[in-house]
Scaffold this active site. Structure first.
Site, PDB file in Angstrom:
ATOM      1  N   VAL A  32       0.847  -1.187   0.000  1.00 33.24           N
ATOM      2  CA  VAL A  32       0.000   0.000   0.000  1.00 33.24           C
ATOM      3  C   VAL A  32       0.885   1.240   0.000  1.00 33.24           C
ATOM      4  O   VAL A  32       1.831   1.329   0.798  1.00 33.24           O
ATOM      5  CB  VAL A  32      -0.921   0.028   1.238  1.00 33.24           C
ATOM      6  N   PHE A  33       0.593   2.192  -0.887  1.00 36.18           N
ATOM      7  CA  PHE A  33       1.354   3.447  -0.942  1.00 36.18           C
ATOM      8  C   PHE A  33       0.590   4.540  -0.221  1.00 36.18           C
ATOM      9  O   PHE A  33      -0.543   4.863  -0.558  1.00 36.18           O
ATOM     10  CB  PHE A  33       1.600   3.871  -2.391  1.00 36.18           C
ATOM     11  N   GLY A  34       1.229   5.114   0.801  1.00 39.06           N
ATOM     12  CA  GLY A  34       0.633   6.219   1.541  1.00 39.06           C
ATOM     13  C   GLY A  34       1.290   7.529   1.164  1.00 39.06           C
ATOM     14  O   GLY A  34       2.524   7.643   1.153  1.00 39.06           O
ATOM     15  N   TYR A  35       0.469   8.526   0.842  1.00 41.57           N
ATOM     16  CA  TYR A  35       0.988   9.846   0.483  1.00 41.57           C
ATOM     17  C   TYR A  35       0.357  10.944   1.324  1.00 41.57           C
ATOM     18  O   TYR A  35       0.675  12.129   1.150  1.00 41.57           O
ATOM     19  CB  TYR A  35       0.750  10.130  -1.006  1.00 41.57           C
ATOM     20  N   GLY A  36      -0.546  10.548   2.241  1.00 44.27           N
ATOM     21  CA  GLY A  36      -1.196  11.495   3.142  1.00 44.27           C
ATOM     22  C   GLY A  36      -1.056  11.013   4.570  1.00 44.27           C
ATOM     23  O   GLY A  36       0.052  10.738   5.043  1.00 44.27           O
ATOM     24  N   SER A  37      -2.176  10.848   5.249  1.00 49.62           N
ATOM     25  CA  SER A  37      -2.129  10.488   6.666  1.00 49.62           C
ATOM     26  C   SER A  37      -1.557   9.097   6.919  1.00 49.62           C
ATOM     27  O   SER A  37      -1.052   8.826   8.018  1.00 49.62           O
ATOM     28  CB  SER A  37      -3.530  10.583   7.281  1.00 49.62           C
ATOM     29  N   GLU A 125     -10.887   4.921   3.697  1.00 46.86           N
ATOM     30  CA  GLU A 125     -10.777   5.796   2.535  1.00 46.86           C
ATOM     31  C   GLU A 125     -12.086   5.868   1.749  1.00 46.86           C
ATOM     32  O   GLU A 125     -12.081   6.095   0.540  1.00 46.86           O
ATOM     33  CB  GLU A 125      -9.644   5.301   1.626  1.00 46.86           C
TER      34      GLU A 125
END
Length: 226
Positions: A32-37, A125
């Site tokens: 999983v790619f996280g770019y926010g919280s 999400e």
């Protein structure tokens, strides 16, 4: 409560829309790619992580938040990923740098927990986000270090998309919004702090300017109350 218990205690998921021809199937490893919280609030079990970047996407606070950092009557703003070509159509006077990248954290979900974590993330999400898949790169490698990584994005035709907004308009919303997960400004400040911590160039000019504006408006509001 452990991360596993957090996932187990989650309410039944309302599934996020699924991308066509999804390359992930139950029983397979899940990244999983996280770019926010998700960069600073990992509430699911992992067994590996890589801080890296993706190409041709711009991180922007153009997704409304009705359930985490805002309310249905006063939504906040959270991150989404905008393809460079789409950004250029929305903001022709501020085109995206074609060489710019979006930094974030790729997490490998703990083996055996993939389906459970997927359901948890679908719920987390759920406010307008859609599944997509990206390749993640690091500076030391020419090719991707992880491929077909799940990422949640708020595409421009989803009902919670805020549409083209000036940075000043976005900053004013973030400075004043608050929801069940906390203040909207906390989301932005923690994201910026986390990016600085992981890499000296991870904080892009858009986020840096937005952070400055929000801090200015927060300070102005506090001064007005004194």
């Amino acid at each position: 409560m452990t991360v596993s218990e957090t996932v187990s205690a989650q309410s039944p998921a309302v599934a996020a829309p699924t991308a066509v021809n999804t390359p992930w199937e139950d029983g397979q490893p899940l990244w999983v790619f996280g770019y926010g919280s998700i960069i600073y609030r990992v509430d699911f079990p992992i067994e590996d992580q890589v801080f890296g970047y993706i190409h041709s996407r711009k991180r922007a606070f153009l997704q409304k938040s009705h359930d985490h950092r805002g309310t249905p009557t006063r939504p906040g703003r959270v991150c989404t990923l905008i393809p460079h070509t789409e950004w250029n159509s929305m903001f022709p006077r501020d085109p995206a740098d074609p060489d710019a990248v979006c930094w974030g954290m790729a997490y490998k979900v703990q083996s055996g927990m993939e389906q459970q974590v997927k359901q948890h993330l679908d719920f987390r999400e759920k406010d307008g986000y859609t599944e997509d898949f990206v390749d993640v790169f690091v500076e030391q490698n020419e090719g991707p270090v992880v491929q077909k990584v799940l990422v949640y994005v708020g595409v421009s035709d989803n009902p919670s998309f805020a549409g083209p907004s000036t940075l000043d308009e976005t900053a004013r919303v973030i400075a004043g919004a608050e929801g069940p997960s906390g203040t909207n400004r906390e989301y932005l400040f923690k994201l910026c702090d986390s990016l600085r911590l992981h890499h000296p160039r991870a904080l892009d000019p858009y986020l840096a300017e937005l952070e400055t504006l929000v801090r200015m408006y927060v300070a102005s509001d506090k001064h007005a109350l004194q």
